[in-house]
Enzyme design. Sequence first.
Site, PDB file in Angstrom:
ATOM      1  N   LYS A 215       0.821  -1.069   0.080  1.00 20.99           N
ATOM      2  CA  LYS A 215      -0.071   0.062  -0.082  1.00 20.99           C
ATOM      3  C   LYS A 215       1.055   1.183   0.004  1.00 20.99           C
ATOM      4  O   LYS A 215       1.836   1.339   0.804  1.00 20.99           O
ATOM      5  CB  LYS A 215      -0.801  -0.040   1.349  1.00 20.99           C
ATOM      6  N   ASP A 349     -12.740   1.767   4.802  1.00 20.87           N
ATOM      7  CA  ASP A 349     -11.709   2.427   5.661  1.00 20.87           C
ATOM      8  C   ASP A 349     -12.140   2.306   7.023  1.00 20.87           C
ATOM      9  O   ASP A 349     -11.585   3.036   7.736  1.00 20.87           O
ATOM     10  CB  ASP A 349     -11.678   3.961   5.011  1.00 20.87           C
TER      11      ASP A 349
END
Length: 438
Positions: A215, A349
Amino acid sequence: MRSTRCSLMMLAATGLMAALSTDALRAETWLRCGATLDVEAGALTDARTLVVVDGRIERIERGHPDAPGDEEIVDLARLTCLPGLMDMHTHLTSESSPSRYADRFTDDAADVALQSVEYARETLAAGFTTVRDLGDSYNASIALRDAIERGVVPGPRIYTSGKSLATTGGHADPTNGWRADLMGAPTPRDGVLNGPAEAREAVRQRYKDGADLIKVTITGGVLSVARSGMNPQFRPDEIEAVIETAADYDMHVAAHAHGAEGMKRAIRAGIHSIEHGTYMDDEVIELMIENGTWFVPTISAGKFVAEKAEIDGYYPEVVRPKAATIGPLMQDTFGRAHAAGVRIAFGTDCGVCYHGDNALEFGFMVEAGMSPADALRSATLNAAELLGVEDRAGRLAPGYWADVVAVEGNPLEDVSLLTDIRFVMKGGTVFAHGSAAR
């Protein structure tokens, strides 16, 4: 002679244990569902019985036939069964609170790891049997993944990036906002890089740590203690080095991105997915469609940070205006991307918002113009394809993982039903049966 008899007895005992083990593995669990969701067709079936063996769906029977032997029967006749849900953007090692920024100075690695166990349990109870975890501290998500796989603690199947990658001062630089004597100079080992050589080193460190994917924080972010939430933060050669090196280890790369320029750099370099995408413009949308780039929208996080920005003291003052400005834009961006035909996978998220509230995202997606059937596909078929496990996850079918959740009613007519999961099975093991309270 005695040694021969002992050897024969040991062989016999070993054979018996193997037979018992085989019988145990072949034991069948029958889930008698009132209906099942065919996510590909976007339609409900009538009553079905899912026969589960050794963690997978072995076959699907019409109706509720009589069981011929000692099968374990699970009565879900009043419920609708669907594939386990999949969230492609979570942070299982943290959760939003007014003390979050101070907690980094008071919580040890053990504190973070123990807290993550509860967040994982809440996520699984909410019906999410598989997640991507995109950024942690102390590699706690890697340890959590392994503990869940060993059956030590309950939780979803985790694909994790470990520590996110940033450039100096970038969104995932862990020392942003610290005073100079504490700040130091974080290195690729800490997830902070500058230049292609360090980019390669950072990826290789994540591989060494045991991460499943990479990421990167390609642009500024909302919650980092820094002014800009949208400026590009990786040079093209840096992001290219990350993606090329990750490919050597069969790892895909997800990019946190709010600003358009950073997205363009990432997409042109071959990024696998764009997370958030707030300031996505028409050129970005065209590039994503052209390159088949996945979009993980995280509307839930946008809603949450915009709400909390109104509370004095919840966020640092440098964060508050970013949250108030960027958060409300994310749902509209999602609507435009969906209407244009961008490939979308479900993501929330959670961690930025509360764990266990993952299913609220379905309602936000539908509000923005997506059909309930497409919203469900984003959290099943599409998420499985993003992960590269579409041959074993994302649908109720023979040979697929026995990841099954159930609700009362028809989620194709009312996606809010997904916030009240009544049954959870992951890999053939029942984790919840009854209303799953947070």
